[in-house]
Design a protein around this motif. Sequence first.
Motif, PDB file in Angstrom:
ATOM      1  N   VAL A  28      52.299  47.924  77.989  1.00  0.00           N
ATOM      2  CA  VAL A  28      51.214  47.448  78.204  1.00  0.00           C
ATOM      3  C   VAL A  28      50.123  48.317  78.438  1.00  0.00           C
ATOM      4  O   VAL A  28      50.827  49.598  78.772  1.00  0.00           O
ATOM      5  N   ALA A  87      53.931  41.602  82.020  1.00  0.00           N
ATOM      6  CA  ALA A  87      54.148  43.180  82.416  1.00  0.00           C
ATOM      7  C   ALA A  87      55.333  43.437  83.252  1.00  0.00           C
ATOM      8  O   ALA A  87      55.739  44.552  83.081  1.00  0.00           O
ATOM      9  N   ALA A  88      55.816  42.587  84.071  1.00  0.00           N
ATOM     10  CA  ALA A  88      57.210  42.898  84.651  1.00  0.00           C
ATOM     11  C   ALA A  88      58.205  43.093  84.008  1.00  0.00           C
ATOM     12  O   ALA A  88      59.135  44.136  84.170  1.00  0.00           O
ATOM     13  N   PHE A  90      58.247  45.269  81.622  1.00  0.00           N
ATOM     14  CA  PHE A  90      58.413  46.564  81.130  1.00  0.00           C
ATOM     15  C   PHE A  90      58.220  47.641  82.115  1.00  0.00           C
ATOM     16  O   PHE A  90      58.055  48.616  82.038  1.00  0.00           O
ATOM     17  N   GLU A  91      58.493  47.171  83.266  1.00  0.00           N
ATOM     18  CA  GLU A  91      58.421  47.908  84.513  1.00  0.00           C
ATOM     19  C   GLU A  91      59.751  48.540  84.375  1.00  0.00           C
ATOM     20  O   GLU A  91      60.824  48.066  84.476  1.00  0.00           O
ATOM     21  N   ARG A  92      59.881  50.041  84.604  1.00  0.00           N
ATOM     22  CA  ARG A  92      61.194  50.864  84.591  1.00  0.00           C
ATOM     23  C   ARG A  92      61.269  51.021  85.940  1.00  0.00           C
ATOM     24  O   ARG A  92      60.866  51.962  86.687  1.00  0.00           O
TER      25      ARG A  92
ATOM     26  N   PRO B 196      53.022  44.265  88.266  1.00  0.00           N
ATOM     27  CA  PRO B 196      53.726  45.564  88.293  1.00  0.00           C
ATOM     28  C   PRO B 196      52.657  46.899  88.085  1.00  0.00           C
ATOM     29  O   PRO B 196      51.544  46.599  87.639  1.00  0.00           O
ATOM     30  N   LEU B 198      52.136  50.254  86.654  1.00  0.00           N
ATOM     31  CA  LEU B 198      52.870  50.867  85.811  1.00  0.00           C
ATOM     32  C   LEU B 198      52.448  52.600  85.723  1.00  0.00           C
ATOM     33  O   LEU B 198      52.813  53.271  84.814  1.00  0.00           O
TER      34      LEU B 198
END
Lengths: 347, 347, 347
Positions: A28, A87-88, A90-92, B196, B198
């Motif tokens: 994102v 987006a959550a 794609f959170e690492r 999130p 990021l």
Amino acid sequence: MTSYSVAQLAERFALEFRGDGARIIDGVGTLAGAGPTQLSFLSNSKYSAQLTSTRAGVVVLSSDAAESCPTAALIARDPYVAYARIAALFERLPAAAAGVHPSAVVAPGARVSASASIGPCCVIEDGAVIEDGVVLGPHCIIGPECTVGAQSRLVGRVTLVIRVTLGKRVLVHPGAVIGSDGFGLAFDRDHWVKLPQLGGVRIGDDCEIGANTTIDRGALDDTVLEDDVRLDNQIQIAHNVTIGAHTAMAGCAAVAGSAKIGRYCMIGGNAGVLGHLEVADRVTITAKSLVTHSIREAGEYSSGVPLQENRQWRRNAARFKHLDEYARRLSALESRLSALEKDKSDD
Amino acid sequence: MTSYSVAQLAERFALEFRGDGARIIDGVGTLAGAGPTQLSFLSNSKYSAQLTSTRAGVVVLSSDAAESCPTAALIARDPYVAYARIAALFERLPAAAAGVHPSAVVAPGARVSASASIGPCCVIEDGAVIEDGVVLGPHCIIGPECTVGAQSRLVGRVTLVIRVTLGKRVLVHPGAVIGSDGFGLAFDRDHWVKLPQLGGVRIGDDCEIGANTTIDRGALDDTVLEDDVRLDNQIQIAHNVTIGAHTAMAGCAAVAGSAKIGRYCMIGGNAGVLGHLEVADRVTITAKSLVTHSIREAGEYSSGVPLQENRQWRRNAARFKHLDEYARRLSALESRLSALEKDKSDD
Amino acid sequence: MTSYSVAQLAERFALEFRGDGARIIDGVGTLAGAGPTQLSFLSNSKYSAQLTSTRAGVVVLSSDAAESCPTAALIARDPYVAYARIAALFERLPAAAAGVHPSAVVAPGARVSASASIGPCCVIEDGAVIEDGVVLGPHCIIGPECTVGAQSRLVGRVTLVIRVTLGKRVLVHPGAVIGSDGFGLAFDRDHWVKLPQLGGVRIGDDCEIGANTTIDRGALDDTVLEDDVRLDNQIQIAHNVTIGAHTAMAGCAAVAGSAKIGRYCMIGGNAGVLGHLEVADRVTITAKSLVTHSIREAGEYSSGVPLQENRQWRRNAARFKHLDEYARRLSALESRLSALEKDKSDD
């Protein structure tokens, strides 16, 4: 690297899409910064101009805005909420394997779920309970009679002092101190006597507690945060405060002892609420305001004076010290003028 | 004990000296408190009276003031700056031997320079990089994807959460939390959805971060402090803020999300800046002021009202609630009076 | 479980009792919540109505109120102080056995009393002194040249950086940082030069320091808290401040460098005191006020404006920017009106 096609995202989040559903998205970004494999969003019309030139692979936006979208679009009733959920993906987050790090110190009388992850140098004291799926990052201290509810995450360096209960899925950031002594003192002729703080803290499900925020335990009853309360960094919650469900407070706000804040309130940055007051549901307090009396009606409330260039401000601020006198002089003028006018008309 | 002659100090710092160059100096002190082997300074003319009676061995001062100096003198263009540099010679910092303390927990995927000193109970996670000459005091946590630049010193109990980069010679005090989640929430009908966070945090060279200060990481882009930014204790920097080089902020100041502060600004204690604003270079904000609109011009800005004895203040504060009404009444009076005056002159 | 008869409590605290002296008390509670084996208190007449219906086993109150007490009574000159002392009997503090936890790191040059209790992961550095009966909870850091006075308790995660001396029976809550660098900078043409902070911090007997409070060490001389100073959470005390004995400060208050606060002062929540000022003994500052000049007389002082509904507040706040102009217009009106009145009377 996690990746999804636009069509997969549409299906997963029950959104309509327009444009190339096969396009692969792996992250994102902002409208201005996102590249062709990234998703962006438009929720504030202030940024509409950036939409036409975006290089994002797909944009989450309202149906109205979709017309002007130069790339694939995901249509959402509330684009900001939809973006938050997507987006959550794609959170690492750092991996947190179940088990207790060898450097952690767990008292024999503590109960730790086998599915919990206890990080380096954590200290868990007698009588503490760590429920399923909890993640404690490094350096957390869980004191006696404290419970960390299932799936909660204490990012690291969190202190639960004593008699603190966290609900499920609570997120606590580093430096937060929960369950410290309330500030209770009795003045005995020439010195202070401390009131023991015998209560605890109860925090509901889905709450978030910011970095270096402090929440004192109650003197007799508990300090209470209901479900889904969201506290930013460096907030101070004194003993015996109650904060209603879904209330959010911005950084450096503070609530004094025994105040009762309603549900769905928004408390601005560095705002304060004096002790023993009540604030109704759905009240907004703007930044740096001080609540000095109970608020019975939903609405927005403020205090303070506007910022000015210092030389000008000094002149106005000096006048503030005479405001009462000015008001009296104004009234006196009105009387004198009315008298003159009456004389005039009597002429 | 470190000691230098007055002549040695003069040479080392390229200053002119007057008086006994052989005098030995082994420490520093105030004009009032320094003894004959200590150096003091005069930079504020308010303290000139103390100069004549000082027992200091040598005084750093301007050429103007040197006339009245009863002891040896070191002449400096800016005595305060010269004093700062000289005093650093006499600071006794705890020794920090290179190497990793056995109680520290260093993940196999972390990279730690052999010249770095890693104190007791530090936790360094996978993907962290600790460059040459870094000193980590006890209890620091360096999270994943964090870099501590060469010669930086984290005094102890500092937390870098994730995606934080510190430049060279950065000094961070205990309790500081850098890289915690920004406070981003979307409201979905009846509850909050978390955004999130990021992004990361990028901190330039020669920055200083005070005790218990918090700096959140960005939502998408990074939170940025340029070089030589100086933050005092308990400051809150929200996500996506940018602070220009050489800006200094006093204790308990706070900057809300996405605000952009210029270079060479001075932000006073407990001052606040609202989100998404811009503040130009060389702006000074006085203590406890709230910046509610962007500032385009260098200068000094303030808000607030003056302190008064409570009984008097109450009367004035109560009048503030009617200020708009008073202004209208004032205008009305002016019209009425003009009418009367006109009548009068028409007579 | 600890328990006492009403008669035993009366004797122990030198109070008169009425009613059933044999009744057994094993805890404390509010008037509304206490049960028949619990003690409660009435010190604020606002709660008198709750007295008549209390189910408490015994109530601590004044002789006046004893008439209406439906249960046993303990008569006290100051019921709140008496309650504070009695309630302390019923506080269950976590046990703290003498000795050093195996996970603690104690430098060879530190001196730790055999009767002290050093918790898990504490770090005690060379030159530190821990006196008799001290309790350090988990994760405390005691830096070089620091002394913790006898019977003091550091609840956990307390940092004493360097050159900090705590008196006897000092209580410090988690996250507090004492002895961090004062914020001293000299501006050298285009960048900052740090002033080394060579002083320390001296804290008297019986002080209490709240969670996440920060106290910087002095630049040359020490920062000083005299005996029985009580600081709530998230307070910031800058370098070279002196706080007089028995002064209490509420949460988020801040005192700038070199200010000198008197004895028996009360500083409200989020109040601030600017640097280099003096505040006399027995001064009260109300919440969120800013002290911008020295205060020479005991009394109560305030700044700020009242909270209002936002729309109304906006109108008043906008007028504040013209207050100086209004004051001039008011004076001008008075002159013009006097002239008219004079004309009138001359007619």
